[in-house]
Motif scaffolding. Sequence first.
Motif, PDB file in Angstrom:
ATOM      1  N   ARG A   1       0.827  -1.209   0.000  1.00  0.00           N
ATOM      2  CA  ARG A   1       0.000   0.000   0.000  1.00  0.00           C
ATOM      3  C   ARG A   1       0.862   1.260   0.000  1.00  0.00           C
ATOM      4  N   ILE A   2       1.904   1.252   0.795  1.00  0.00           N
ATOM      5  CA  ILE A   2       2.778   2.426   0.870  1.00  0.00           C
ATOM      6  C   ILE A   2       3.493   2.639  -0.464  1.00  0.00           C
ATOM      7  N   VAL A   3       4.019   1.570  -1.034  1.00  0.00           N
ATOM      8  CA  VAL A   3       4.732   1.662  -2.313  1.00  0.00           C
ATOM      9  C   VAL A   3       3.804   2.160  -3.421  1.00  0.00           C
ATOM     10  N   GLU A   4       2.575   1.680  -3.434  1.00  0.00           N
ATOM     11  CA  GLU A   4       1.618   2.103  -4.468  1.00  0.00           C
ATOM     12  C   GLU A   4       1.392   3.613  -4.433  1.00  0.00           C
ATOM     13  N   VAL A   5       1.274   4.165  -3.240  1.00  0.00           N
ATOM     14  CA  VAL A   5       1.016   5.600  -3.104  1.00  0.00           C
ATOM     15  C   VAL A   5       2.272   6.432  -3.390  1.00  0.00           C
ATOM     16  N   LEU A   6       3.439   5.893  -3.053  1.00  0.00           N
ATOM     17  CA  LEU A   6       4.691   6.638  -3.261  1.00  0.00           C
ATOM     18  C   LEU A   6       5.242   6.541  -4.684  1.00  0.00           C
ATOM     19  N   ARG A   7       4.743   5.600  -5.471  1.00  0.00           N
ATOM     20  CA  ARG A   7       5.293   5.349  -6.809  1.00  0.00           C
ATOM     21  C   ARG A   7       5.450   6.609  -7.671  1.00  0.00           C
ATOM     22  N   PRO A   8       4.514   7.568  -7.649  1.00  0.00           N
ATOM     23  CA  PRO A   8       4.728   8.762  -8.481  1.00  0.00           C
ATOM     24  C   PRO A   8       5.877   9.659  -8.011  1.00  0.00           C
ATOM     25  N   PHE A   9       6.313   9.477  -6.773  1.00  0.00           N
ATOM     26  CA  PHE A   9       7.303  10.382  -6.191  1.00  0.00           C
ATOM     27  C   PHE A   9       8.683   9.762  -5.990  1.00  0.00           C
ATOM     28  N   VAL A  10       8.732   8.446  -5.862  1.00  0.00           N
ATOM     29  CA  VAL A  10      10.001   7.760  -5.605  1.00  0.00           C
ATOM     30  C   VAL A  10      10.154   6.652  -6.641  1.00  0.00           C
ATOM     31  N   PRO A  11      11.250   6.640  -7.396  1.00  0.00           N
ATOM     32  CA  PRO A  11      11.439   5.567  -8.377  1.00  0.00           C
ATOM     33  C   PRO A  11      11.519   4.208  -7.667  1.00  0.00           C
ATOM     34  N   PRO A  12      10.837   3.196  -8.199  1.00  0.00           N
ATOM     35  CA  PRO A  12      10.811   1.877  -7.539  1.00  0.00           C
ATOM     36  C   PRO A  12      12.168   1.335  -7.095  1.00  0.00           C
ATOM     37  N   PRO A  13      13.251   1.488  -7.868  1.00  0.00           N
ATOM     38  CA  PRO A  13      14.532   0.956  -7.378  1.00  0.00           C
ATOM     39  C   PRO A  13      15.030   1.650  -6.106  1.00  0.00           C
ATOM     40  N   ALA A  14      14.493   2.819  -5.785  1.00  0.00           N
ATOM     41  CA  ALA A  14      14.960   3.582  -4.621  1.00  0.00           C
ATOM     42  C   ALA A  14      14.081   3.411  -3.386  1.00  0.00           C
ATOM     43  N   PHE A  15      13.042   2.570  -3.464  1.00  0.00           N
ATOM     44  CA  PHE A  15      12.124   2.435  -2.328  1.00  0.00           C
ATOM     45  C   PHE A  15      12.827   2.045  -1.035  1.00  0.00           C
ATOM     46  N   ASP A  16      13.671   1.027  -1.074  1.00  0.00           N
ATOM     47  CA  ASP A  16      14.344   0.587   0.154  1.00  0.00           C
ATOM     48  C   ASP A  16      15.201   1.703   0.741  1.00  0.00           C
ATOM     49  N   ARG A  17      15.944   2.405  -0.109  1.00  0.00           N
ATOM     50  CA  ARG A  17      16.773   3.515   0.375  1.00  0.00           C
ATOM     51  C   ARG A  17      15.906   4.650   0.909  1.00  0.00           C
ATOM     52  N   PHE A  18      14.742   4.880   0.286  1.00  0.00           N
ATOM     53  CA  PHE A  18      13.823   5.921   0.753  1.00  0.00           C
ATOM     54  C   PHE A  18      13.338   5.603   2.166  1.00  0.00           C
ATOM     55  N   PHE A  19      12.869   4.361   2.364  1.00  0.00           N
ATOM     56  CA  PHE A  19      12.383   3.977   3.693  1.00  0.00           C
ATOM     57  C   PHE A  19      13.497   4.065   4.730  1.00  0.00           C
ATOM     58  N   GLN A  20      14.699   3.678   4.349  1.00  0.00           N
ATOM     59  CA  GLN A  20      15.841   3.748   5.258  1.00  0.00           C
ATOM     60  C   GLN A  20      16.161   5.206   5.600  1.00  0.00           C
ATOM     61  N   CYS A  21      16.088   6.086   4.623  1.00  0.00           N
ATOM     62  CA  CYS A  21      16.352   7.507   4.837  1.00  0.00           C
ATOM     63  C   CYS A  21      15.305   8.119   5.773  1.00  0.00           C
ATOM     64  N   ILE A  22      14.046   7.816   5.541  1.00  0.00           N
ATOM     65  CA  ILE A  22      12.975   8.323   6.413  1.00  0.00           C
ATOM     66  C   ILE A  22      13.218   7.846   7.845  1.00  0.00           C
ATOM     67  N   ASP A  23      13.593   6.579   7.992  1.00  0.00           N
ATOM     68  CA  ASP A  23      13.823   6.010   9.315  1.00  0.00           C
ATOM     69  C   ASP A  23      15.027   6.649  10.004  1.00  0.00           C
ATOM     70  N   THR A  24      16.147   6.745   9.323  1.00  0.00           N
ATOM     71  CA  THR A  24      17.367   7.246   9.971  1.00  0.00           C
ATOM     72  C   THR A  24      17.310   8.745  10.271  1.00  0.00           C
ATOM     73  N   THR A  25      16.522   9.499   9.518  1.00  0.00           N
ATOM     74  CA  THR A  25      16.421  10.945   9.753  1.00  0.00           C
ATOM     75  C   THR A  25      15.283  11.302  10.695  1.00  0.00           C
ATOM     76  N   ASN A  26      14.498  10.307  11.099  1.00  0.00           N
ATOM     77  CA  ASN A  26      13.301  10.545  11.935  1.00  0.00           C
ATOM     78  C   ASN A  26      12.311  11.482  11.250  1.00  0.00           C
ATOM     79  N   ALA A  27      12.274  11.419   9.929  1.00  0.00           N
ATOM     80  CA  ALA A  27      11.346  12.243   9.162  1.00  0.00           C
ATOM     81  C   ALA A  27       9.969  11.572   9.151  1.00  0.00           C
ATOM     82  N   ILE A  28       8.962  12.348   8.811  1.00  0.00           N
ATOM     83  CA  ILE A  28       7.613  11.795   8.664  1.00  0.00           C
ATOM     84  C   ILE A  28       7.014  12.281   7.348  1.00  0.00           C
ATOM     85  N   ILE A  29       6.129  11.475   6.805  1.00  0.00           N
ATOM     86  CA  ILE A  29       5.409  11.825   5.584  1.00  0.00           C
ATOM     87  C   ILE A  29       4.033  12.322   6.015  1.00  0.00           C
ATOM     88  N   THR A  30       3.593  13.432   5.439  1.00  0.00           N
ATOM     89  CA  THR A  30       2.298  14.011   5.800  1.00  0.00           C
ATOM     90  C   THR A  30       1.529  14.355   4.527  1.00  0.00           C
TER      91      THR A  30
END
Length: 154
Positions: free
Chosen positions: A52-81
């Motif tokens: 579900r998360i990947v489906e919604v993020l697909r227009p904004f994050v290229p599929p090969p970068a999904f794992d790195r995106f989630f890791q970046c959000i986690d390590t920076t303590n960022a949130i998506i709103t």
Amino acid sequence: MTLPTGSAKVLVLGNPYLVDNIIFHSGWCSLIAFTHGPTPVAEAAKKEIRRRIVEVLRPFVPPPAFDRFFQCIDTTNAIITGSVVRRLLLLNERVVTPFDLNILAPPLGEDTLHTFLITIGYSRRTAPPAACYAKGVKEVDHYERIAADGQVSV
């Protein structure tokens, strides 16, 4: 025919098609509860949450970068709103179409997030915050990425 106690549980949990179908149609509260259940159900729930998360993020994050995106959000303590989260929480309804990706990051995570977004093709421009946020926000970074098909992601 009467099933012995516990047999229905075995019939459902032993059938991956039934488990996946139940999980696919479950709301968020149920999905979170399922992640604490027996292994096949927990794994199916985690897989559905990610889908579900990947489906919604697909227009904004290229599929090969999904794992790195989630890791970046986690390590920076960022949130998506914003509209991405509204779309995500409305289960399978299509009434909200995300038009941008809003990420809030604490000051210590800004550089890491910035570096990641640049590596996936975004460019940055910095602007002062809207007047209503001026007391608590120093500046707002806007990122834009032009996809191969000419679509702009903001």
